[in-house]
Design a protein around this motif. Structure first.
Motif, PDB file in Angstrom:
ATOM      1  N   SER A  59       3.410  -8.214   2.639  1.00  0.00           N
ATOM      2  CA  SER A  59       2.992  -7.213   1.658  1.00  0.00           C
ATOM      3  C   SER A  59       3.816  -5.936   1.802  1.00  0.00           C
ATOM      4  O   SER A  59       4.349  -5.648   2.877  1.00  0.00           O
ATOM      5  N   PRO A  60       3.931  -5.171   0.712  1.00  0.00           N
ATOM      6  CA  PRO A  60       4.715  -3.934   0.783  1.00  0.00           C
ATOM      7  C   PRO A  60       4.167  -2.986   1.844  1.00  0.00           C
ATOM      8  O   PRO A  60       2.967  -2.872   2.029  1.00  0.00           O
ATOM      9  N   GLY A  61       5.046  -2.368   2.521  1.00  0.00           N
ATOM     10  CA  GLY A  61       4.703  -1.393   3.546  1.00  0.00           C
ATOM     11  C   GLY A  61       5.970  -0.710   4.005  1.00  0.00           C
ATOM     12  O   GLY A  61       7.085  -1.096   3.607  1.00  0.00           O
ATOM     13  N   PRO A  62       5.834   0.290   4.834  1.00  0.00           N
ATOM     14  CA  PRO A  62       6.998   1.075   5.245  1.00  0.00           C
ATOM     15  C   PRO A  62       8.114   0.259   5.885  1.00  0.00           C
ATOM     16  O   PRO A  62       9.293   0.462   5.580  1.00  0.00           O
ATOM     17  N   ALA A 112      13.025   5.394  -5.846  1.00  0.00           N
ATOM     18  CA  ALA A 112      11.898   4.459  -5.972  1.00  0.00           C
ATOM     19  C   ALA A 112      11.368   4.064  -4.596  1.00  0.00           C
ATOM     20  O   ALA A 112      10.146   4.020  -4.378  1.00  0.00           O
ATOM     21  N   MET A 113      12.251   3.791  -3.659  1.00  0.00           N
ATOM     22  CA  MET A 113      11.825   3.435  -2.306  1.00  0.00           C
ATOM     23  C   MET A 113      11.120   4.608  -1.632  1.00  0.00           C
ATOM     24  O   MET A 113      10.132   4.426  -0.910  1.00  0.00           O
ATOM     25  N   ALA A 114      11.597   5.811  -1.855  1.00  0.00           N
ATOM     26  CA  ALA A 114      10.944   6.995  -1.291  1.00  0.00           C
ATOM     27  C   ALA A 114       9.527   7.136  -1.838  1.00  0.00           C
ATOM     28  O   ALA A 114       8.583   7.403  -1.090  1.00  0.00           O
ATOM     29  N   ILE A 115       9.375   6.933  -3.130  1.00  0.00           N
ATOM     30  CA  ILE A 115       8.047   7.027  -3.744  1.00  0.00           C
ATOM     31  C   ILE A 115       7.125   5.944  -3.190  1.00  0.00           C
ATOM     32  O   ILE A 115       5.956   6.207  -2.868  1.00  0.00           O
ATOM     33  N   LEU A 116       7.641   4.716  -3.044  1.00  0.00           N
ATOM     34  CA  LEU A 116       6.819   3.640  -2.471  1.00  0.00           C
ATOM     35  C   LEU A 116       6.366   3.979  -1.053  1.00  0.00           C
ATOM     36  O   LEU A 116       5.224   3.700  -0.681  1.00  0.00           O
ATOM     37  N   VAL A 128       3.577   6.527  -1.345  1.00  0.00           N
ATOM     38  CA  VAL A 128       2.350   5.873  -1.809  1.00  0.00           C
ATOM     39  C   VAL A 128       1.710   5.114  -0.661  1.00  0.00           C
ATOM     40  O   VAL A 128       0.480   5.159  -0.478  1.00  0.00           O
ATOM     41  N   SER A 129       2.516   4.419   0.139  1.00  0.00           N
ATOM     42  CA  SER A 129       1.946   3.673   1.269  1.00  0.00           C
ATOM     43  C   SER A 129       1.281   4.611   2.272  1.00  0.00           C
ATOM     44  O   SER A 129       0.279   4.251   2.878  1.00  0.00           O
ATOM     45  N   ILE A 130       1.809   5.810   2.424  1.00  0.00           N
ATOM     46  CA  ILE A 130       1.193   6.797   3.316  1.00  0.00           C
ATOM     47  C   ILE A 130      -0.121   7.287   2.723  1.00  0.00           C
ATOM     48  O   ILE A 130      -1.139   7.384   3.399  1.00  0.00           O
TER      49      ILE A 130
END
Length: 189
Positions: free
Chosen positions: A10-13, A175-179, A182-184
């Motif tokens: 799953s998406p995460g840092p 986009a990666m920075a925003i993701l 968001v994960s934080i």
């Protein structure tokens, strides 16, 4: 195994960083980071199961400090991504992350701590089987985490051919920075 797959893929840092590194440096140069993240998470799972969880439960401020430090680290990575130029070598931090970087990223990753603690609480056996079930979980994650994080790096590397312009690379960085941000933010809901 399904829990390990769902949480590792799953998406995460760590996965976002692997994808970004795959874009910047290709799969082969990102594999040390992927291996480090795999070993880092498996060792975190083992440590959590064999005592860290008791320490964190006994001294709750440790959890808050880890969550805060991890969030700051991830925000720093997001800032670096946001500010990175559109040249491929600067998508992550100018050079590929190594094995130690990948391992440390897991230990300061709030998502990793949550997954480790919930996995230990949910999927281990009590009594005499506890220690062996913690070890078994750590081994399952060792096997499943590598291809899961590696898939993110592979996707990044595959995307590399599509990102021919500096503007496209800048958009990916943002986009990666925003993701990451968001994960934080989901950790504080």
């Amino acid at each position: 195994m399904l829990f390990a797959l769902a949480t590792s893929a799953s998406p995460g840092p760590v996965n976002i960083a692997a994808a970004s590194s795959g874009v910047a440096f290709g799969l082969a140069r990102t594999l040390p980071q992927v291996l480090g993240a795999t070993i880092g998470f498996s060792s975190l799972m083992l440590a959590t199961g064999l005592g860290m969880q008791a320490l964190i439960t006994g001294v709750p401020v440790i959890h808050s400090v880890l969550k805060g430090a991890g969030s700051l680290f991830l925000a720093y990575l997001a800032w670096k991504l946001w500010r990175a130029s559109g040249t491929p070598s600067e998508i992550v931090i100018g050079k590929p992350l190594g094995m130690l970087d990948g391992a440390v990223a897991q230990w300061v990753n709030p998502k990793a701590w949550i997954v480790a603690a919930s996995g230990i609480a949910t999927y281990t056996y009590p009594g005499e089987a506890y220690g062996s079930s913690v070890l078994a979980m750590s081994m399952v994650f060792l096997v499943i985490c590598f291809p899961s994080v590696g898939a993110w790096a592979l996707c990044g590397a595959a995307t590399r051919q599509l990102l021919k312009t500096e503007a496209a690379i800048r958009r990916l960085n943002m986009a990666m920075a925003i993701l990451l941000l968001v994960s934080i933010s989901t950790l504080f809901l």
